[in-house]
Design a protein around this motif. Structure first.
Motif, PDB file in Angstrom:
ATOM      1  N   GLY A 127      33.782  64.606  21.797  1.00  0.00           N
ATOM      2  CA  GLY A 127      32.844  63.259  21.886  1.00  0.00           C
ATOM      3  C   GLY A 127      31.541  63.333  21.347  1.00  0.00           C
ATOM      4  O   GLY A 127      30.734  64.627  21.490  1.00  0.00           O
ATOM      5  N   THR A 128      30.954  62.282  21.456  1.00  0.00           N
ATOM      6  CA  THR A 128      29.469  62.093  21.313  1.00  0.00           C
ATOM      7  C   THR A 128      28.819  61.049  21.926  1.00  0.00           C
ATOM      8  O   THR A 128      29.428  59.980  22.290  1.00  0.00           O
ATOM      9  CB  THR A 128      29.141  61.896  19.632  1.00  0.00           C
ATOM     10  OG1 THR A 128      29.812  60.480  19.244  1.00  0.00           O
ATOM     11  CG2 THR A 128      29.541  62.915  18.628  1.00  0.00           C
TER      12      THR A 128
ATOM     13  N   ASN B 293      36.317  65.157  32.862  1.00  0.00           N
ATOM     14  CA  ASN B 293      35.106  66.197  33.340  1.00  0.00           C
ATOM     15  C   ASN B 293      34.387  66.315  31.837  1.00  0.00           C
ATOM     16  O   ASN B 293      35.016  66.460  30.786  1.00  0.00           O
ATOM     17  CB  ASN B 293      35.768  67.513  33.667  1.00  0.00           C
ATOM     18  CG  ASN B 293      36.550  67.621  34.958  1.00  0.00           C
ATOM     19  OD1 ASN B 293      36.018  66.797  35.758  1.00  0.00           O
ATOM     20  ND2 ASN B 293      37.686  68.147  34.754  1.00  0.00           N
ATOM     21  N   LEU B 294      32.985  66.037  31.818  1.00  0.00           N
ATOM     22  CA  LEU B 294      32.283  66.195  30.728  1.00  0.00           C
ATOM     23  C   LEU B 294      31.109  67.278  30.659  1.00  0.00           C
ATOM     24  O   LEU B 294      30.543  67.543  31.706  1.00  0.00           O
ATOM     25  CB  LEU B 294      31.589  64.820  30.419  1.00  0.00           C
ATOM     26  CG  LEU B 294      32.444  63.403  30.338  1.00  0.00           C
ATOM     27  CD1 LEU B 294      32.236  62.607  31.678  1.00  0.00           C
ATOM     28  CD2 LEU B 294      31.879  62.684  29.254  1.00  0.00           C
ATOM     29  N   LYS B 295      31.144  68.017  29.497  1.00  0.00           N
ATOM     30  CA  LYS B 295      30.231  68.983  29.531  1.00  0.00           C
ATOM     31  C   LYS B 295      29.251  68.684  28.198  1.00  0.00           C
ATOM     32  O   LYS B 295      29.718  68.586  27.200  1.00  0.00           O
ATOM     33  CB  LYS B 295      30.897  70.514  29.014  1.00  0.00           C
ATOM     34  CG  LYS B 295      29.967  71.407  28.967  1.00  0.00           C
ATOM     35  CD  LYS B 295      30.758  72.806  28.770  1.00  0.00           C
ATOM     36  CE  LYS B 295      29.918  73.919  28.847  1.00  0.00           C
ATOM     37  NZ  LYS B 295      30.513  75.231  28.394  1.00  0.00           N
TER      38      LYS B 295
ATOM     39  N   GLU C  13      23.042  79.499  29.185  1.00  0.00           N
ATOM     40  CA  GLU C  13      22.746  78.000  28.435  1.00  0.00           C
ATOM     41  C   GLU C  13      23.067  76.923  29.688  1.00  0.00           C
ATOM     42  O   GLU C  13      24.010  76.875  30.088  1.00  0.00           O
ATOM     43  CB  GLU C  13      23.777  78.031  27.570  1.00  0.00           C
ATOM     44  CG  GLU C  13      23.624  76.874  26.780  1.00  0.00           C
ATOM     45  CD  GLU C  13      24.621  76.647  25.413  1.00  0.00           C
ATOM     46  OE1 GLU C  13      24.569  75.485  24.794  1.00  0.00           O
ATOM     47  OE2 GLU C  13      25.380  77.555  25.231  1.00  0.00           O
ATOM     48  N   PHE C  14      22.212  76.181  29.631  1.00  0.00           N
ATOM     49  CA  PHE C  14      22.149  75.239  30.931  1.00  0.00           C
ATOM     50  C   PHE C  14      22.703  73.873  30.323  1.00  0.00           C
ATOM     51  O   PHE C  14      21.944  73.138  29.692  1.00  0.00           O
ATOM     52  CB  PHE C  14      20.800  75.044  31.484  1.00  0.00           C
ATOM     53  CG  PHE C  14      20.128  75.968  32.211  1.00  0.00           C
ATOM     54  CD1 PHE C  14      20.490  76.080  33.694  1.00  0.00           C
ATOM     55  CD2 PHE C  14      19.764  77.235  31.727  1.00  0.00           C
ATOM     56  CE1 PHE C  14      20.116  76.825  34.503  1.00  0.00           C
ATOM     57  CE2 PHE C  14      19.162  78.184  32.483  1.00  0.00           C
ATOM     58  CZ  PHE C  14      19.391  78.242  33.761  1.00  0.00           C
ATOM     59  N   ASN C  15      24.002  73.617  30.475  1.00  0.00           N
ATOM     60  CA  ASN C  15      24.527  72.478  29.891  1.00  0.00           C
ATOM     61  C   ASN C  15      24.972  71.602  31.327  1.00  0.00           C
ATOM     62  O   ASN C  15      25.362  72.129  32.053  1.00  0.00           O
ATOM     63  CB  ASN C  15      25.748  72.939  29.266  1.00  0.00           C
ATOM     64  CG  ASN C  15      25.618  73.779  28.094  1.00  0.00           C
ATOM     65  OD1 ASN C  15      24.993  73.043  26.988  1.00  0.00           O
ATOM     66  ND2 ASN C  15      26.354  74.603  27.600  1.00  0.00           N
ATOM     67  N   ILE C  16      24.623  70.413  30.954  1.00  0.00           N
ATOM     68  CA  ILE C  16      24.996  69.493  32.166  1.00  0.00           C
ATOM     69  C   ILE C  16      26.713  69.230  32.053  1.00  0.00           C
ATOM     70  O   ILE C  16      27.025  68.954  31.238  1.00  0.00           O
ATOM     71  CB  ILE C  16      24.131  67.933  31.732  1.00  0.00           C
ATOM     72  CG1 ILE C  16      22.889  68.393  32.002  1.00  0.00           C
ATOM     73  CG2 ILE C  16      24.598  67.027  32.949  1.00  0.00           C
ATOM     74  CD1 ILE C  16      21.835  67.161  31.554  1.00  0.00           C
ATOM     75  N   THR C  17      26.989  69.353  33.372  1.00  0.00           N
ATOM     76  CA  THR C  17      28.484  68.713  33.564  1.00  0.00           C
ATOM     77  C   THR C  17      28.523  67.738  34.607  1.00  0.00           C
ATOM     78  O   THR C  17      27.931  67.766  35.516  1.00  0.00           O
ATOM     79  CB  THR C  17      29.493  70.039  34.062  1.00  0.00           C
ATOM     80  OG1 THR C  17      28.808  70.741  35.260  1.00  0.00           O
ATOM     81  CG2 THR C  17      29.292  71.399  33.232  1.00  0.00           C
ATOM     82  N   LYS C  18      29.361  66.794  34.192  1.00  0.00           N
ATOM     83  CA  LYS C  18      29.409  65.482  35.051  1.00  0.00           C
ATOM     84  C   LYS C  18      31.045  65.332  35.061  1.00  0.00           C
ATOM     85  O   LYS C  18      31.837  65.551  34.367  1.00  0.00           O
ATOM     86  CB  LYS C  18      28.842  64.582  34.418  1.00  0.00           C
ATOM     87  CG  LYS C  18      27.120  64.868  34.358  1.00  0.00           C
ATOM     88  CD  LYS C  18      26.425  64.946  35.575  1.00  0.00           C
ATOM     89  CE  LYS C  18      26.364  63.452  36.194  1.00  0.00           C
ATOM     90  NZ  LYS C  18      25.506  63.507  37.691  1.00  0.00           N
TER      91      LYS C  18
END
Length: 352
Positions: A235-236, A271-273, A56-61
């Motif tokens: 979060g959203t 860190n956000l996913k 599963e390709f989730n963006i992490t920033k």
């Protein structure tokens, strides 16, 4: 004559012995060399099989906590601050009085303006009555009426200035910056305080052009931070900028379900996913299989007791595994331990 033959025979025998000895030494050296070579190439290594997995390709920033709102409290009028009712760190509510500007001069001006307006109103009444009896001209009545209206305008202006001398909080929150002290003179428009509202929490992150098209408003986001290592926040996505900045990045804001606003302070790194990414099959290898650098990666592939060094192209990293975009196929075996002694063609011994 006999002695001559004996000398020649002795020389031949000595040369033969020397030749034999040299040949024997060479054979021994070759044997040792072969033994050494054999011992050098049988290098013990550990290997892993390339996996064809669903990823599963989730963006992490990485982002930053920002105030939900930030407001500046400004002085509406010029004057000397005579009463400051807040301090740094105070919690204030919208409309709360923060400070008073000395309005004694305006109060005196108001009294004079009100007396002048009262006199003009009395004159207007008097001349209006005279006009009804033809004892005054319409021009005189109109002149007094205009003067009275100007006087009332001046009264209202002074009253507003007096009202503005009470500086109120433009929003609810905490005083994060205090820029004045009692007794200071301020001009109209000067900032006296900054108020931040962290009763709700937002995060700011910048997405690349490729990433921004994979994110949508309302998308769920998981948030973690080093200051609260055992808590995962939800979060959203609340805002995505329609325009890139000078670095070709798009500002994005995430509204965080913050159980207690004291958990986060403005400026905290997080860190956000971004959840809900697409899943697809891809090749994965352990991170330990990569030799050289992740920017120029290569691996050792196992085949028939030997290894071959091969350059590959990698993608995302997840859970200690690296995505392989090209250079390998499923079921290939790669070395994950012992690469330091390897080169292409080295013989190996797989250990478990």
């Amino acid at each position: 004559m006999k002695g001559k033959y004996i000398a020649i025979g002795s020389i031949i025998i000595i040369c033969g012995l020397i030749t034999y000895k040299l040949a024997a030494n060479k054979e021994e050296l070759d044997t040792r060399k072969n033994q050494t070579t054999v011992s050098e190439v049988n290098i013990p290594v550990k290997v892993a099989t390339v996996k064809d997995s669903l990823l599963e390709f989730n963006i992490t920033k990485t982002g930053t906590i920002i105030p939900f709102t930030e407001a500046k409290a400004l002085a509406p009028v010029s004057g000397t601050l005579k009463n400051i009712r807040f301090s740094l760190g105070s919690n204030v509510t919208k409309g709360q009085v923060l400070a008073l500007v000395d309005d004694r001069a305006e109060q005196l001006d108001l009294q004079k303006a009100e007396r002048n307006a009262a006199k003009l109103k009395s004159d207007l009444n008097t001349y209006t009555e005279l006009l009804s009896g033809n004892a005054a001209t319409r021009e005189k009545v109109d002149e007094i009426k205009a003067n009275y209206q100007d006087a009332m305008t001046q009264v209202n202006v002074i009253r507003k200035n007096i009202s503005d001398a009470t500086i109120k909080a433009p929003a609810s929150g905490m005083i994060s910056i205090k820029q004045v002290e009692e007794g200071m003179y301020v001009n109209s428009g000067n900032e006296i305080a900054t108020i931040v509202d962290i009763s709700k929490t937002k995060a700011r992150v910048f997405l690349s052009e490729n990433e921004v098209y994979q994110v949508r408003k309302g998308q769920s986001v998981e948030i973690t931070t080093d200051v609260h290592p055992n808590i995962t926040f939800k979060g959203t996505v609340d805002f995505i900028s329609p325009q890139a900045d000078e670095t070709r990045s798009y500002q994005t804001e995430i509204l965080i379900d913050n159980q207690s606003y004291s958990l986060f302070r403005s400026g905290t790194y997080i860190n956000l996913k971004f959840l809900g990414g697409k899943s697809k099959k891809t090749l994965l290898i352990p991170r330990e299989a990569i030799v050289s650098s992740i920017k120029d990666p290569s691996v050792f592939i196992v085949g028939k007791g030997k290894v071959e060094k091969r350059d590959i192209k990698t993608g995302r990293e997840t859970g200690g595994l690296i995505q392989v975009i090209s250079g390998l196929k499923a079921t290939d075996k790669v070395v994950v331990s012992g690469q330091i002694n390897l080169k292409s063609g080295s013989r190996i011994k797989i250990s478990h």
